[in-house]
Scaffold this motif. Structure first.
Motif, PDB file in Angstrom:
ATOM      1  N   THR A 196       0.845  -1.185   0.000  1.00  0.00           N
ATOM      2  CA  THR A 196       0.000   0.000   0.000  1.00  0.00           C
ATOM      3  C   THR A 196       0.884   1.239   0.000  1.00  0.00           C
ATOM      4  O   THR A 196       2.084   1.158   0.274  1.00  0.00           O
ATOM      5  CB  THR A 196      -0.983  -0.007   1.197  1.00  0.00           C
ATOM      6  N   LEU A 197       0.284   2.340  -0.307  1.00  0.00           N
ATOM      7  CA  LEU A 197       1.012   3.597  -0.413  1.00  0.00           C
ATOM      8  C   LEU A 197       1.206   4.217   0.964  1.00  0.00           C
ATOM      9  O   LEU A 197       0.243   4.395   1.704  1.00  0.00           O
ATOM     10  CB  LEU A 197       0.199   4.547  -1.304  1.00  0.00           C
ATOM     11  N   SER A 198       2.439   4.531   1.301  1.00  0.00           N
ATOM     12  CA  SER A 198       2.714   5.184   2.587  1.00  0.00           C
ATOM     13  C   SER A 198       2.456   6.683   2.483  1.00  0.00           C
ATOM     14  O   SER A 198       2.432   7.262   1.383  1.00  0.00           O
ATOM     15  CB  SER A 198       4.180   4.957   2.992  1.00  0.00           C
ATOM     16  N   TYR A 199       2.291   7.314   3.627  1.00  0.00           N
ATOM     17  CA  TYR A 199       2.125   8.761   3.666  1.00  0.00           C
ATOM     18  C   TYR A 199       3.375   9.449   3.104  1.00  0.00           C
ATOM     19  O   TYR A 199       3.262  10.425   2.344  1.00  0.00           O
ATOM     20  CB  TYR A 199       1.850   9.239   5.095  1.00  0.00           C
ATOM     21  N   ALA A 200       4.548   8.939   3.444  1.00  0.00           N
ATOM     22  CA  ALA A 200       5.794   9.544   2.952  1.00  0.00           C
ATOM     23  C   ALA A 200       5.856   9.506   1.428  1.00  0.00           C
ATOM     24  O   ALA A 200       6.238  10.494   0.784  1.00  0.00           O
ATOM     25  CB  ALA A 200       7.004   8.838   3.563  1.00  0.00           C
ATOM     26  N   ALA A 201       5.465   8.382   0.825  1.00  0.00           N
ATOM     27  CA  ALA A 201       5.464   8.281  -0.634  1.00  0.00           C
ATOM     28  C   ALA A 201       4.406   9.200  -1.239  1.00  0.00           C
ATOM     29  O   ALA A 201       4.641   9.854  -2.263  1.00  0.00           O
ATOM     30  CB  ALA A 201       5.223   6.842  -1.065  1.00  0.00           C
ATOM     31  N   ALA A 202       3.243   9.278  -0.592  1.00  0.00           N
ATOM     32  CA  ALA A 202       2.171  10.157  -1.082  1.00  0.00           C
ATOM     33  C   ALA A 202       2.622  11.619  -1.059  1.00  0.00           C
ATOM     34  O   ALA A 202       2.317  12.381  -1.986  1.00  0.00           O
ATOM     35  CB  ALA A 202       0.913   9.968  -0.241  1.00  0.00           C
ATOM     36  N   GLU A 203       3.336  12.008  -0.023  1.00  0.00           N
ATOM     37  CA  GLU A 203       3.852  13.380   0.057  1.00  0.00           C
ATOM     38  C   GLU A 203       4.832  13.662  -1.074  1.00  0.00           C
ATOM     39  O   GLU A 203       4.851  14.766  -1.625  1.00  0.00           O
ATOM     40  CB  GLU A 203       4.528  13.613   1.409  1.00  0.00           C
ATOM     41  N   LYS A 204       5.639  12.673  -1.430  1.00  0.00           N
ATOM     42  CA  LYS A 204       6.557  12.857  -2.561  1.00  0.00           C
ATOM     43  C   LYS A 204       5.780  13.065  -3.854  1.00  0.00           C
ATOM     44  O   LYS A 204       6.123  13.930  -4.667  1.00  0.00           O
ATOM     45  CB  LYS A 204       7.492  11.657  -2.686  1.00  0.00           C
ATOM     46  N   VAL A 205       4.731  12.264  -4.058  1.00  0.00           N
ATOM     47  CA  VAL A 205       3.896  12.400  -5.249  1.00  0.00           C
ATOM     48  C   VAL A 205       3.292  13.804  -5.311  1.00  0.00           C
ATOM     49  O   VAL A 205       3.298  14.451  -6.362  1.00  0.00           O
ATOM     50  CB  VAL A 205       2.804  11.311  -5.290  1.00  0.00           C
ATOM     51  N   LEU A 206       2.779  14.284  -4.172  1.00  0.00           N
ATOM     52  CA  LEU A 206       2.241  15.648  -4.119  1.00  0.00           C
ATOM     53  C   LEU A 206       3.294  16.664  -4.543  1.00  0.00           C
ATOM     54  O   LEU A 206       3.006  17.593  -5.300  1.00  0.00           O
ATOM     55  CB  LEU A 206       1.766  15.995  -2.713  1.00  0.00           C
ATOM     56  N   GLY A 207       4.492  16.504  -4.036  1.00  0.00           N
ATOM     57  CA  GLY A 207       5.573  17.432  -4.351  1.00  0.00           C
ATOM     58  C   GLY A 207       5.932  17.429  -5.827  1.00  0.00           C
ATOM     59  O   GLY A 207       6.112  18.501  -6.430  1.00  0.00           O
ATOM     60  N   TRP A 208       6.037  16.245  -6.415  1.00  0.00           N
ATOM     61  CA  TRP A 208       6.369  16.153  -7.846  1.00  0.00           C
ATOM     62  C   TRP A 208       5.281  16.799  -8.692  1.00  0.00           C
ATOM     63  O   TRP A 208       5.573  17.506  -9.649  1.00  0.00           O
ATOM     64  CB  TRP A 208       6.572  14.707  -8.261  1.00  0.00           C
TER      65      TRP A 208
ATOM     66  N   ALA B 230       3.909  13.238 -12.274  1.00  0.00           N
ATOM     67  CA  ALA B 230       4.148  12.724 -10.917  1.00  0.00           C
ATOM     68  C   ALA B 230       4.147  11.200 -10.905  1.00  0.00           C
ATOM     69  O   ALA B 230       4.974  10.578 -10.233  1.00  0.00           O
ATOM     70  CB  ALA B 230       3.103  13.273  -9.958  1.00  0.00           C
ATOM     71  N   ALA B 231       3.238  10.581 -11.646  1.00  0.00           N
ATOM     72  CA  ALA B 231       3.167   9.115 -11.697  1.00  0.00           C
ATOM     73  C   ALA B 231       4.424   8.526 -12.327  1.00  0.00           C
ATOM     74  O   ALA B 231       4.933   7.498 -11.869  1.00  0.00           O
ATOM     75  CB  ALA B 231       1.921   8.670 -12.458  1.00  0.00           C
ATOM     76  N   LYS B 232       4.951   9.186 -13.344  1.00  0.00           N
ATOM     77  CA  LYS B 232       6.176   8.705 -14.006  1.00  0.00           C
ATOM     78  C   LYS B 232       7.351   8.699 -13.018  1.00  0.00           C
ATOM     79  O   LYS B 232       8.090   7.713 -12.928  1.00  0.00           O
ATOM     80  CB  LYS B 232       6.486   9.584 -15.208  1.00  0.00           C
ATOM     81  N   ILE B 233       7.510   9.779 -12.273  1.00  0.00           N
ATOM     82  CA  ILE B 233       8.603   9.842 -11.296  1.00  0.00           C
ATOM     83  C   ILE B 233       8.376   8.799 -10.205  1.00  0.00           C
ATOM     84  O   ILE B 233       9.324   8.137  -9.754  1.00  0.00           O
ATOM     85  CB  ILE B 233       8.752  11.255 -10.708  1.00  0.00           C
ATOM     86  N   PHE B 234       7.125   8.624  -9.772  1.00  0.00           N
ATOM     87  CA  PHE B 234       6.803   7.590  -8.768  1.00  0.00           C
ATOM     88  C   PHE B 234       7.265   6.226  -9.262  1.00  0.00           C
ATOM     89  O   PHE B 234       7.936   5.478  -8.531  1.00  0.00           O
ATOM     90  CB  PHE B 234       5.302   7.578  -8.482  1.00  0.00           C
ATOM     91  N   HIS B 235       6.915   5.877 -10.494  1.00  0.00           N
ATOM     92  CA  HIS B 235       7.278   4.569 -11.037  1.00  0.00           C
ATOM     93  C   HIS B 235       8.794   4.411 -11.164  1.00  0.00           C
ATOM     94  O   HIS B 235       9.329   3.331 -10.871  1.00  0.00           O
ATOM     95  CB  HIS B 235       6.585   4.343 -12.380  1.00  0.00           C
TER      96      HIS B 235
END
Length: 141
Positions: free
Chosen positions: A6-18, A132-137
Motif C-alpha cells: 500500500t502507499l505510505s504517507y511519505a510516498a504520497a507526500e513525494k507524489v504531491l511534491g512532484w 508525478a506518476a512517471k517519477i513515482f514509477h
C-alpha cells in the motif's frame, strides 16, 4: 495468505511534491489528491489559486483511477454513446469520471494508489498527474 503493498504517507507526500513542482512550472495552480489502492485519501494539497470547485474533481479522478487501475483519460472513449461503457459516469453514486487527470500508481505491477489532479484544463491536469506518476514509477520500481 495474500499480502499486498500500500502507499505510505511519505510516498504520497513525494507524489504531491512532484505534481506541485510540475504545476508550478506550468503556472497552473492545482488541487492534488493521492489515494491508496482502496480509494482512501492519503494526502491532499490545494495550491494557492487552485479552484475550490475542483477539490472534489481531483478526489474523484484519483478514486476512479485507483478503482479502474487505469488512467481516467483512457476510459473516456469507452464510455461514449454507442460504446459498451456508456452510462458508466452514473456508477458508484456519481463518484466516477473519465476526465483526464487521474492516474494509478503501480509498484511491482500492483496498484498501490492513484493521483488525481484538477483545476487546470483537462490536458494540464493530465500532464501534471502523468508527470508525478512517471517519477513515482521510476523511484519505486
Amino acid at each position: 495468505m495474500l499480502t499486498k503493498q500500500t502507499l505510505s504517507y511519505a510516498a504520497a507526500e513525494k507524489v504531491l511534491g512532484w505534481a506541485a513542482d510540475k504545476a508550478s512550472e506550468m503556472e497552473v495552480p492545482q488541487n492534488i489528491a493521492v489515494l491508496d489502492e482502496a480509494g482512501h485519501l492519503v494526502a491532499f494539497r490545494r495550491m494557492d489559486g487552485a479552484k475550490f470547485f475542483s477539490i472534489e474533481i481531483a478526489l474523484t479522478k484519483a478514486y476512479a483511477a485507483a478503482g479502474l487501475r487505469v488512467s481516467t483519460h483512457e476510459v473516456a472513449p469507452k464510455t461514449q454513446p454507442g460504446m459498451p461503457g456508456y452510462g458508466a459516469q452514473a456508477l458508484n453514486g456519481g463518484r466516477f469520471t473519465t476526465l483526464g487527470g487521474g492516474v494509478p500508481l503501480f509498484v511491482g505491477g500492483q496498484v498501490v494508489g492513484a493521483i488525481g489532479v484538477s483545476s487546470g484544463s483537462v490536458e494540464q491536469d493530465t500532464e501534471v498527474a502523468q508527470h508525478a506518476a512517471k517519477i513515482f514509477h521510476e523511484t519505486f520500481n
